[in-house]
Design an enzyme around this catalytic site. Structure first.
Site, short mmCIF file in Angstrom:
data_model
loop_
_atom_site.label_atom_id
_atom_site.label_comp_id
_atom_site.label_asym_id
_atom_site.label_seq_id
_atom_site.Cartn_x
_atom_site.Cartn_y
_atom_site.Cartn_z
N CYS A 52 0.83 -1.22 0.00
CA CYS A 52 0.00 0.00 0.00
C CYS A 52 0.86 1.26 0.00
CB CYS A 52 -0.90 -0.01 1.23
SG CYS A 52 -1.71 1.57 1.53
N CYS A 55 0.44 3.27 3.52
CA CYS A 55 0.86 2.73 4.82
C CYS A 55 2.20 3.35 5.25
CB CYS A 55 0.99 1.20 4.74
SG CYS A 55 -0.57 0.34 5.02
N ASP A 78 1.13 13.00 -5.56
CA ASP A 78 2.18 12.79 -6.55
C ASP A 78 1.65 12.93 -7.98
OD1 ASP A 78 4.23 12.14 -4.56
OD2 ASP A 78 3.11 10.28 -4.26
N HIS A 117 -4.15 0.30 8.02
CA HIS A 117 -4.66 0.06 6.67
C HIS A 117 -6.10 -0.45 6.69
CE1 HIS A 117 -4.09 -0.81 2.38
NE2 HIS A 117 -4.79 -1.91 2.58
N ASN A 157 -13.39 10.09 -0.89
CA ASN A 157 -14.08 9.08 -1.71
C ASN A 157 -13.89 7.77 -1.00
OD1 ASN A 157 -14.76 10.67 -3.94
ND2 ASN A 157 -12.72 10.44 -4.80
N SER A 165 -9.19 4.33 -5.10
CA SER A 165 -8.25 3.32 -5.57
C SER A 165 -7.64 2.49 -4.44
CB SER A 165 -7.14 4.02 -6.36
OG SER A 165 -6.55 5.02 -5.55
N HIS A 168 -7.06 2.01 2.23
CA HIS A 168 -6.43 2.68 3.37
C HIS A 168 -7.21 3.97 3.66
CE1 HIS A 168 -2.65 3.20 5.80
NE2 HIS A 168 -3.32 4.32 6.01
N HIS A 170 -8.29 7.39 3.92
CA HIS A 170 -7.68 8.65 3.50
C HIS A 170 -8.69 9.53 2.79
CE1 HIS A 170 -7.69 6.44 -0.30
NE2 HIS A 170 -7.53 7.58 -0.91
N GLN A 172 -8.81 13.60 0.48
CA GLN A 172 -8.00 14.47 -0.36
C GLN A 172 -8.37 15.93 -0.12
OE1 GLN A 172 -7.19 13.49 -4.43
NE2 GLN A 172 -8.22 11.50 -4.27
N GLU A 321 -31.69 11.56 -15.77
CA GLU A 321 -30.85 12.33 -14.84
C GLU A 321 -29.74 13.09 -15.57
OE1 GLU A 321 -31.81 9.23 -14.14
OE2 GLU A 321 -32.44 9.14 -12.04
#
Ligand code: H2U
Ligand code: ZN
Length: 343
Positions: A52, A55, A78, A117, A157, A165, A168, A170, A172, A321
């Site tokens: 990961c 981690c 990144d 994780h 998300n 993706s 873990h 997290h 943004q 929609e």
């Protein structure tokens, strides 16, 4: 009094924050829970995954290695969608505002909520979630103080279905020069409401929802969670601060702990609803950081979960929609009642 038939037949509801309408078709939910109710096993994953990139101690893209962090950890994405150094430019190939483009500077960061994780916000302690709230508040203040940053979007998300993706825990942060579409619409609506009524749109809305009660999900000393009257996603909720405050950085210790507590309560209810780790996209809407006073802004968070009936039945935003207007079958009141039952 509104005639009951209005809410029993097809009708549309206005989102006063955006000016958008949502079509509600309650008669189509005569069989709302006939879809399969597969309880998805919550796989107790690894506390540490050597593969990961989030981690502690692990390698990320471009020969970077994470520190051995033991609480939260923030780093610059990144693969950032926005970069600080962009030469200011504006162009219109048509000369008629038909092919308009502008440069956009910004910053993208990733926030790891925990070194573990295998956790989610729902499964972290209130104290651990409070550390995440502190990081969100610090990041808002720090990034927002940069002269070229006028808006800071904090979001998460969760779940593969939302395009996340990595499991873990997290979130943004994307921060940029201009105010993006959604907060931009909300800003105009809040401004106009304040000008017209002399009061805050969301303070007034919160008071109404507290009195009516049918769309309330959970409440504590400083926050309220409702399925908004105008919700588009089946189990969409709006988390509102009881205090009229524009951003996370202005919250005191007790309020931050309260926010962590209500996060845990809400995400636990979500997980219990379909007995699975519930996917969603959530994010805070806060005052822009453009150094202008924003008395109109009221701190809140939106949660947009994609699921409709079970762990495997997703709500599709297609056809009508995409081309016309969002539509829902299950009413916001029915969704709120289901979420209230899932303590
Ligand atoms: P999501 O799963 O919510 O998309 O977040 C993962 C982010 O992590 C994603 O935006 C970044 C991706 O660009 N990332 C890095 O910054 N470094 C890496 O080594 C892999 C992924
Ligand atoms: Zn990990």
């Amino acid at each position: 009094m509104k005639p009951t038939s209005l809410f029993e037949e097809s009708h549309r509801r206005l989102n006063p924050l955006t000016g958008d309408w949502v079509l509600v078709s309650p008669h189509r939910t005569q069989r709302p829970w006939q879809g399969q109710m597969e309880a998805k096993a919550n796989v107790a994953g690894l506390a540490y995954d050597p593969g990961c990139y989030l981690c502690p101690g692990n390698a990320r893209a471009g020969d970077v290695r994470n520190p051995s962090y033991n609480s939260t950890f923030v780093f610059t994405n990144d693969f950032a969608a926005l970069k600080p150094e962009v030469e200011a430019a504006r162009g219109d190939e048509s000369g008629r505002n038909l092919l308009l483009a502008e440069s956009e500077a910004g910053i993208c960061r990733v926030v790891c909520f925990s070194p573990r994780h295998d956790l989610t916000l729902a499964r972290m302690t209130v104290g651990e979630i409070t550390s995440v709230v502190d990081v969100w508040a610090e990041q808002y203040a720090e990034i927002g103080s940069l002269p070229y940053i006028n808006y800071v979007q904090i979001f998460e998300n969760r779940g593969e279905i939302m395009g996340c993706s990595n499991p873990h825990p997290h979130g943004q942060i994307w921060a940029n020069q201009t105010i993006p579409n959604e907060p931009g619409k909300e800003q105009e609506a809040q401004k106009a409401y304040l000008k017209k009524n002399g009061t805050c749109l969301l303070c007034d809305y919160l008071q109404l929802e507290t009195e009516i009660g049918t769309r309330m999900v959970v409440e504590n000393a400083h926050f309220v969670v409702v399925v908004p009257f105008w919700a588009v996603w089946p189990f969409e909720v709006l988390l509102l601060s009881k205090q009229h405050v524009g951003d996370l950085a202005s919250l005191d210790r007790a309020t931050r702990e309260s926010l962590a507590e209500i996060f845990k309560q809400l995400t636990t209810r979500y997980d219990n609803l379909f007995e699975m780790s519930f996917p969603y996209s959530m994010g805070f809407h806060q005052a822009p950081t453009d150094e202008i006073a924003h008395p109109e802004w009221h701190l809140h968070a939106h949660f947009y979960p994609p699921l409709l009936r079970s762990a495997t039945v997703k709500k599709f935003m297609v056809g009508y929609e995409m081309l016309a207007s969002p539509q829902r079958d299950i009413t916001p009141e029915a969704a709120a009642a289901l979420l209230r039952k899932c303590s």
